[in-house]
Scaffold this active site. Structure first.
Site, mmCIF file in Angstrom:
data_model
loop_
_atom_site.group_PDB
_atom_site.id
_atom_site.type_symbol
_atom_site.label_atom_id
_atom_site.label_comp_id
_atom_site.label_asym_id
_atom_site.label_seq_id
_atom_site.Cartn_x
_atom_site.Cartn_y
_atom_site.Cartn_z
ATOM 1 N N LYS A 294 -14.406 0.306 15.090
ATOM 2 C CA LYS A 294 -13.116 -0.374 15.192
ATOM 3 C C LYS A 294 -12.592 -0.342 16.623
ATOM 4 O O LYS A 294 -12.045 -1.339 17.122
ATOM 5 C CB LYS A 294 -12.115 0.295 14.250
ATOM 6 C CG LYS A 294 -10.779 -0.408 14.128
ATOM 7 C CD LYS A 294 -9.918 0.257 13.033
ATOM 8 C CE LYS A 294 -8.617 -0.509 12.816
ATOM 9 N NZ LYS A 294 -7.812 0.090 11.718
ATOM 10 N N LYS B 285 -12.078 -4.000 18.552
ATOM 11 C CA LYS B 285 -10.692 -4.424 18.750
ATOM 12 C C LYS B 285 -10.137 -4.054 20.121
ATOM 13 O O LYS B 285 -8.945 -4.188 20.376
ATOM 14 C CB LYS B 285 -9.830 -3.860 17.633
ATOM 15 C CG LYS B 285 -10.355 -4.330 16.264
ATOM 16 C CD LYS B 285 -9.457 -4.001 15.111
ATOM 17 C CE LYS B 285 -10.073 -4.538 13.818
ATOM 18 N NZ LYS B 285 -9.221 -4.293 12.636
ATOM 19 N N PHE C 292 -5.095 2.929 14.602
ATOM 20 C CA PHE C 292 -5.281 3.939 13.567
ATOM 21 C C PHE C 292 -6.347 3.453 12.595
ATOM 22 O O PHE C 292 -6.431 2.254 12.292
ATOM 23 C CB PHE C 292 -3.970 4.194 12.814
ATOM 24 C CG PHE C 292 -3.092 5.225 13.457
ATOM 25 C CD1 PHE C 292 -2.863 6.460 12.848
ATOM 26 C CD2 PHE C 292 -2.494 4.980 14.689
ATOM 27 C CE1 PHE C 292 -2.061 7.414 13.454
ATOM 28 C CE2 PHE C 292 -1.684 5.922 15.291
ATOM 29 C CZ PHE C 292 -1.465 7.143 14.675
ATOM 30 N N ASP D 62 -4.674 -6.553 4.774
ATOM 31 C CA ASP D 62 -5.794 -7.370 5.232
ATOM 32 C C ASP D 62 -5.806 -8.740 4.554
ATOM 33 O O ASP D 62 -6.362 -9.697 5.091
ATOM 34 C CB ASP D 62 -7.122 -6.661 4.936
ATOM 35 C CG ASP D 62 -7.274 -5.380 5.739
ATOM 36 O OD1 ASP D 62 -6.909 -5.383 6.929
ATOM 37 O OD2 ASP D 62 -7.739 -4.372 5.172
ATOM 38 N N LYS E 298 9.725 -16.945 -10.299
ATOM 39 C CA LYS E 298 8.995 -15.839 -10.915
ATOM 40 C C LYS E 298 7.854 -16.370 -11.760
ATOM 41 O O LYS E 298 8.041 -17.265 -12.591
ATOM 42 C CB LYS E 298 9.937 -15.000 -11.778
ATOM 43 C CG LYS E 298 9.245 -13.829 -12.452
ATOM 44 C CD LYS E 298 10.204 -13.042 -13.338
ATOM 45 C CE LYS E 298 9.455 -11.947 -14.086
ATOM 46 N NZ LYS E 298 10.346 -11.194 -14.985
ATOM 47 N N ASN F 261 0.849 -1.193 0.000
ATOM 48 C CA ASN F 261 0.000 0.000 0.000
ATOM 49 C C ASN F 261 0.883 1.241 0.000
ATOM 50 O O ASN F 261 2.109 1.138 -0.066
ATOM 51 C CB ASN F 261 -0.944 -0.015 1.209
ATOM 52 C CG ASN F 261 -0.193 -0.182 2.517
ATOM 53 O OD1 ASN F 261 0.652 0.633 2.874
ATOM 54 N ND2 ASN F 261 -0.499 -1.264 3.238
#
Length: 395
Positions: free
Chosen positions: A337, A341, A323, A278, A288, A209
C-alpha cells in the site's frame, strides 16, 4: 522544572477548593511564579492567607483592590501569564467564561488573557452531565480551552460518581507536560482524517464500518500539542472531539475526498487515519426502500475514489501518512500500500488482535517507510501511539 513560567491559578467556590493548596505548593516547588485568584465563594472553603503563604504572592479577589498603582492588576497579570489553570472550576465559573461574563477579578482576567487556559472541573455528577454544562464545556473546547477531566469517586454530596476534581498530582503533571513539551511541529499545518464514512442507499439506511475516530482524534491532539495548526476532517465518529483544532464534518467518501482536496495544497503533513468506504451503492433511493415480496435484496455497489491514492499522485513536498487496518499478512499488505499510493509512512495494525481493533482505547501499530519497518510499538493507549507516530514524522 517550570522556572520562568508565570501561572495564574484560579480557584472557584467548591469543596474541592482545599486541593488548590496542594496544586499551588507543587507548582511553586517546580519553580513557577504562581498568582492566585479566588472567587468570593472560594474564600468560604479555603482562606486567601493559606494560598498567599504558599504562592508567596498576594491573592486577588476584588477587581478594584489595586495594590500597585503603576499597573492595572488584572491586565498586568493577564499579559504576563504563560497559562491560566482553573482548579477547581465550578459550573458557574465555566459558564461565565463560555459566555463572556466578567463580574469579579477571576472572570475579568480570563477575558484579558491570550495564553492557554486549562480547566479542571469539579461538581456534582448531575451538574457535570447537565446539557447546559456539557454545552459550555464543548463551546470552550472549540475555542481551544483544555480540560483535565474530573475523576470518579466519592463526592461531597454523597454520590459515588464522576465529578470529583482530578488529583493535584495529575493536574500538575498535565500542566507541566503542556508547558514543557517540545514543539517540533510549530508553524506546520497538519491535516488529519478520522472516523468512518457513511454510504447511503436510502434516507434511513447506509453502509459503514466500526471506526470510532479515536485514533484519528488522538493523532490530531498529538499534532496540536507539538505546535501544529491542525485541521481534522471527520466522518462518523463516537469518540470525544479533539480540542483546539479546526474540525470539518463530512458523511460520505466523496465528501471526504472533496474536503481533503480543498485543504491538501496548504498542508505540510497529511495523516489519513479515517476508515473510508471502498464501495458505495450504485443507486441511491430518495425514498425509504420498502420490503418486497421476495426473500432477497440485491445491492449493486461501485468503487469510491481512493483518497490516499489521489493525494499521493498530487503531492509535492507534503509528508503523507496512510493507515492499513489488516487481519492477515499485515506487513506485506502495508508495504504494498505504501508503494502503490506514494506514501511516506504507513501505520499498520492487525485489527483482529486483542487490544488493536476498532472502538478500543488501545492500539498495537507498526510504522513503515520505503526502507521497511521503522518502529513496532507494543500495546499502548492510542494517545501514546499517536504521540510516538508524530515524533517520528516530525523527525
Amino acid at each position: 522544572m517550570l522556572n520562568g513560567k508565570t501561572i495564574i491559578l484560579g480557584v472557584s467556590g467548591g469543596i474541592a477548593a482545599y486541593k488548590a493548596a496542594t496544586i499551588c505548593s507543587r507548582l511553586v516547588g517546580l519553580g513557577a511564579e504562581v498568582h492566585v485568584m479566588m472567587t468570593e465563594s472560594a474564600t468560604k472553603f479555603i482562606t486567601p492567607l493559606t494560598l498567599q503563604t504558599l504562592s508567596k504572592n498576594p491573592v486577588h479577589i476584588d477587581t478594584f483592590e489595586e495594590l500597585d498603582p503603576k499597573v492595572v492588576t488584572h491586565i498586568d497579570l493577564a499579559d504576563r501569564a504563560d497559562v491560566v489553570l482553573l482548579a477547581p472550576a465550578t459550573a458557574n465559573t465555566i459558564a461565565k467564561l463560555a459566555h463572556g461574563l466578567a463580574d469579579d477579578m477571576l472572570s475579568t482576567t480570563l477575558l484579558a488573557v491570550t495564553c492557554p487556559i486549562v480547566i479542571a472541573p469539579a461538581m456534582n455528577v448531575h451538574m457535570y452531565e447537565h446539557p447546559t454544562v456539557v454545552h459550555n464545556i464543548e463551546l470552550l473546547a472549540q475555542r481551544g480551552v483544555r480540560f483535565i477531566e474530573p475523576g470518579t469517586g466519592q463526592l461531597a454530596c454523597g454520590y459515588v460518581a464522576k465529578g470529583r476534581l482530578a488529583e493535584p498530582e495529575e493536574i500538575v503533571a498535565a500542566l507541566h507536560g503542556w508547558l514543557t513539551l517540545p514543539k517540533p511541529l510549530q508553524g506546520k499545518k497538519v491535516l488529519v482524517t478520522a472516523g468512518g464514512t457513511i454510504e447511503r442507499f436510502d434516507p434511513v439506511r447506509y453502509l459503514t464500518n466500526d471506526s470510532s475516530g479515536k485514533m484519528g482524534f488522538a493523532v490530531a491532539e498529538a499534532a496540536r500539542e507539538m505546535g501544529a495548526d491542525v485541521t481534522v476532517i471527520a466522518g462518523r465518529t463516537s469518540a470525544v472531539e479533539p480540542q483546539g483544532v479546526h474540525l470539518i464534518r463530512v458523511e460520505s467518501a466523496e465528501q471526504m475526498l472533496q474536503a481533503v482536496l480543498t485543504e491538501f495544497d496548504e498542508s505540510d503533513i497529511v495523516i489519513k487515519a479515517a476508515a473510508v468506504a471502498d464501495y458505495r451503492p450504485k443507486i441511491t433511493h430518495h425514498q425509504k426502500l420498502k420490503k418486497t415480496g421476495g426473500d432477497e435484496l440485491v445491492l449493486e455497489l461501485e468503487r469510491t475514489t481512493d483518497i490516499l491514492e489521489t493525494i499521493g499522485k498530487r503531492k509535492t513536498d507534503q509528508v503523507i501518512v496512510g493507515f492499513a487496518a489488516e487481519t492477515d499478512n499485515v506487513e506485506g499488505y502495508a508495504l504494498d500500500k505504501l508503494k502503490r499510493k506514494n506514501c511516506d509512512f504507513i501505520v499498520a495494525n492487525d485489527v483482529s488482535a486483542e487490544g488493536a481493533g476498532f472502538n478500543g482505547d488501545t492500539n498495537i501499530i507498526s510504522i513503515y517507510n520505503e526502507q521497511g519497518l521503522v518502529e513496532r510499538l507494543p500495546l499502548m493507549s492510542k494517545q501514546a501511539a499517536a504521540q510516538r507516530l508524530l515524533q517520528i514524522v516530525a523527525q
